[in-house]
Design a protein around this motif. Structure first.
Motif, PDB file in Angstrom:
ATOM      1  N   LEU A   1       4.908  19.938  10.279  1.00 37.13           N
ATOM      2  CA  LEU A   1       3.710  19.277   9.779  1.00 37.13           C
ATOM      3  C   LEU A   1       2.698  20.285   9.263  1.00 37.13           C
ATOM      4  CD1 LEU A   1       2.074  16.727   9.327  1.00 37.13           C
ATOM      5  CD2 LEU A   1       1.285  16.872  11.697  1.00 37.13           C
TER       6      LEU A   1
ATOM      7  N   TYR B   1       3.536   8.995   3.178  1.00 37.89           N
ATOM      8  CA  TYR B   1       4.398   9.042   4.362  1.00 37.89           C
ATOM      9  C   TYR B   1       5.763   9.609   4.003  1.00 37.89           C
ATOM     10  CZ  TYR B   1       5.858   7.725   9.045  1.00 37.89           C
ATOM     11  OH  TYR B   1       6.290   7.765  10.351  1.00 37.89           O
TER      12      TYR B   1
ATOM     13  N   TYR C   1       6.668  12.947   5.833  1.00 40.70           N
ATOM     14  CA  TYR C   1       7.664  12.762   6.890  1.00 40.70           C
ATOM     15  C   TYR C   1       9.057  12.421   6.375  1.00 40.70           C
ATOM     16  CZ  TYR C   1       3.476  12.583   9.778  1.00 40.70           C
ATOM     17  OH  TYR C   1       2.287  12.890  10.400  1.00 40.70           O
TER      18      TYR C   1
ATOM     19  N   TYR D   1       7.801   3.832   5.076  1.00 34.94           N
ATOM     20  CA  TYR D   1       6.530   3.354   5.601  1.00 34.94           C
ATOM     21  C   TYR D   1       6.555   1.834   5.645  1.00 34.94           C
ATOM     22  CZ  TYR D   1       1.486   2.311   5.635  1.00 34.94           C
ATOM     23  OH  TYR D   1       0.243   1.831   5.925  1.00 34.94           O
TER      24      TYR D   1
ATOM     25  N   LEU E   1       2.443   2.850  12.891  1.00 36.86           N
ATOM     26  CA  LEU E   1       2.640   4.297  12.973  1.00 36.86           C
ATOM     27  C   LEU E   1       2.067   4.855  14.265  1.00 36.86           C
ATOM     28  CD1 LEU E   1       1.615   5.361   9.346  1.00 36.86           C
ATOM     29  CD2 LEU E   1       3.906   4.836  10.205  1.00 36.86           C
TER      30      LEU E   1
ATOM     31  N   HIS F   1       0.436  10.209  13.278  1.00 33.69           N
ATOM     32  CA  HIS F   1       0.797   9.969  11.884  1.00 33.69           C
ATOM     33  C   HIS F   1      -0.333   9.252  11.144  1.00 33.69           C
ATOM     34  CE1 HIS F   1       5.461  10.297  12.544  1.00 33.69           C
ATOM     35  NE2 HIS F   1       4.784  11.350  12.971  1.00 33.69           N
ATOM     36  N   GLN F   2      -0.982   8.322  11.834  1.00 31.57           N
ATOM     37  CA  GLN F   2      -2.122   7.639  11.228  1.00 31.57           C
ATOM     38  C   GLN F   2      -3.214   8.631  10.842  1.00 31.57           C
ATOM     39  OE1 GLN F   2      -3.451   4.659  13.987  1.00 31.57           O
ATOM     40  NE2 GLN F   2      -1.715   3.289  13.628  1.00 31.57           N
TER      41      GLN F   2
ATOM     42  N   ALA G   1      -2.908  11.836  10.236  1.00 34.79           N
ATOM     43  CA  ALA G   1      -2.477  12.694   9.128  1.00 34.79           C
ATOM     44  C   ALA G   1      -2.612  11.969   7.792  1.00 34.79           C
ATOM     45  CB  ALA G   1      -1.035  13.145   9.350  1.00 34.79           C
TER      46      ALA G   1
END
Length: 551
Positions: free
Chosen positions: A99, A178, A182, A186, A192, A196-197, A199
């Protein structure tokens, strides 16, 4: 969409794409090449079924039996081809990226173009800054009509099929982000994980600041983000006779290269290669070795003339050509659908160069310690290689510069696709752009050749649509050793390139001070700089042979 003011008439990001039409060359290629080749499979099935059902199979003469056997082989092969196409239609096998690394990549993307850099470049001799335009700009909130914001919106909308920027809503933006971060599908923001939300929200906020807009909530179902490794794979069948013709052609090209130029074919840890080392060459005093990374197409068959010219023009240089069967339509090769990833490919190539004695493969920390101690005489170690890449080969070139920059002491990029890859033109032009009828802009035969004979081929589609890592494949100015030294780094671009957006790449390079090392032909097509006798090829060999071994 909320904007800072009324949409100006000159907002490129709101313009609809001009419609396109098919010119005469399109139909020539379609009826002379594409349809005859495509029709082999259905005609073979029709002949086999008719012959078996009618019972005439038992009364065929020997020419008829030969035709029946050929058609039967085509039918069986088409089943095999269909199964391979279904196999690659499944989920991608790319390992997840870190990430932090992706966040850094997105930061670079958002900072690109923020600095007030002249598009026509700097005076290389007077410029004191080592790397002008390095990603050190703050991502500030731009005004809607700021040219930098307009350019950013117009570029980013490519990932959404080049629809007007105002049509992109937050759901579609999150879907694309997304995938970008990742490499996954999505569904909804609420589904999520919290990390993740967070990001997605942070990156989306930065995009809003950079674009000078506020992306509206909700969804616009008419907008489809381009999710390269998740979207259905675009494959069009090829007959067995096509792949056999490729194999036979490669066989005779190999024999000719061995006979006429004394090259050797070998394999190193799964990497096939072509190698020519001149008799008596010395890795200390001899000419610098050359490494050529070829692009998509037919492998050494397609690059035969260029390789022959290279072998003849540089007779005293060792030459290595790593082969890439997954983008060369070699369907019978064991690695056809299993291309080496960026780390494996770079590591294997680095090991081969070290084994050949062309470049020293060292651990970075160990190299730093030796430099601190003053150990080693520069004249007593290999000087590295000159790496030449064309088109798709520039991805491997980029991987080497990222992982082992000290092994590549000179670089030449011909029609590179590794620059500005984050802007989406490469993926859109090569995979998603349709050859549709319309008016105003012509669709030529060359575009159809690229689309059918290369872009929709099974191995090429597998590599581009199931093994494509936009972060790894993107090369930044800061990652190029000696980018403004024209003796060590050279770029060849064609203004009429149908695959890469050469004008954008040129703008990116010149804005960072690259001028003398850039060869730009406004009317050049993709690959034209490699054609025998072309001005681009003459310029290439002039640059290649100006190498100062001790520089």
């Amino acid at each position: 969409m909320e904007t800072k003011g009324k949409t100006p008439v000159g907002d490129l990001a709101e313009h609809l794409l001009p419609t396109r039409r098919r010119d005469l060359s399109f139909y020539v290629v379609l009826f002379v090449a594409v349809i005859p080749l495509w029709s082999i499979v259905p005609l073979s099935w029709a002949f086999v079924i008719y012959t078996l059902r009618s019972g005439t199979v038992w009364t065929l003469s020997w020419p008829g039996r030969a035709v029946f056997a050929t058609a039967l082989a085509e039918a069986f092969f088409s089943v095999h081809h269909y199964n391979l196409a279904r196999f690659i239609a499944g989920p991608h096998s790319l390992p997840p990226n870190k990430l932090a690394e992706l966040q850094g990549a997105f930061t670079r993307v958002l900072r690109a173009g923020l600095a007030n850099l002249p598009e026509d470049g700097f005076d290389e001799e007077m410029l004191d800054v080592e790397r002008p335009g390095s990603p050190a700009e703050d991502i500030i909130t731009l005004q809607y009509d700021d040219p930098r914001a307009v350019d950013f919106r117009n570029t980013l909308r490519t990932w959404f099929g080049k629809v007007p920027w105002s049509a992109v809503h937050k759901h579609e933006m999150y879907t694309w982000l997304y995938w970008s971060i990742y490499n996954a599908s999505y569904t909804s923001f609420e589904a999520l994980p919290p990390v993740h939300q967070k990001a997605l929200q942070e990156v989306c906020q930065l995009i809003e600041r950079r674009s000078g807009t506020t992306i509206p909530e909700g969804s616009n179902p008419t907008v489809k983000p381009l999710l390269l490794t998740l979207d259905p794979v675009s494959v069009v069948w090829r007959p067995l006779v096509w792949y056999l013709a490729v194999e036979i052609s490669n066989f005779f090209v190999r024999r000719r290269l061995v006979r006429d130029w004394n090259v050797k074919f070998g394999t190193y840890h799964g990497l096939d290669y072509v190698l020519r080392i001149p008799p008596g060459w010395n890795h200390i005093t001899g000419p610098r070795p050359l490494v050529f990374m070829h692009g998509l197409g037919l492998g050494i068959t397609q690059y035969q003339r260029f390789l022959t010219t290279l072998l003849r023009t540089a007779p005293n240089h060792p030459i290595l050509v790593p082969l890439q069967p997954h983008v060369s339509q070699q369907i019978f090769h064991p690695r056809y659908l299993r291309p080496l990833g960026r780390r494996d490919m770079a590591g294997t190539l680095a090991g081969l160069l070290d084994k050949l004695g062309w470049a020293k493969w060292e651990d970075k920390e160990e190299s730093d310690r030796e430099r601190e101690k003053g150990e080693g005489d520069r004249d007593q170690v290999p000087m590295g290689v000159t790496m030449i890449s064309h088109s798709n080969g520039s991805f491997v070139h980029a991987w080497m510069l990222k992982a082992y920059p000290s092994m590549v002491t000179r670089s030449c990029f011909i029609d590179p696709v590794t620059f500005c890859g984050w802007e989406g033109d490469l993926c859109y032009n090569f995979i998603y752009r349709r050859c549709t009828t319309a008016s105003l802009i012509d669709i030529g035969g060359m575009e159809l050749v690229i689309k059918y004979f290369v872009g929709t081929e099974l191995g090429v589609a597998n590599f581009l649509q199931r093994h494509f890592d936009w972060n790894a494949n993107s090369l930044w100015y800061e990652e190029i050793p000696n980018p403004r030294d024209p003796k060590k780094t050279k770029f060849f671009l064609g203004g009429r390139d149908d695959i890469a957006n050469a004008k954008r790449v040129r703008r990116y390079l010149t804005s960072h001070g690259i001028r003398k090392g850039l060869w730009y032909d406004p009317n050049g097509r993709h690959g034209q700089a490699m054609l025998s006798g072309s001005p681009g090829q003459k310029e290439f060999f002039n640059w290649l042979l100006q190498d100062n071994r001790k520089s």
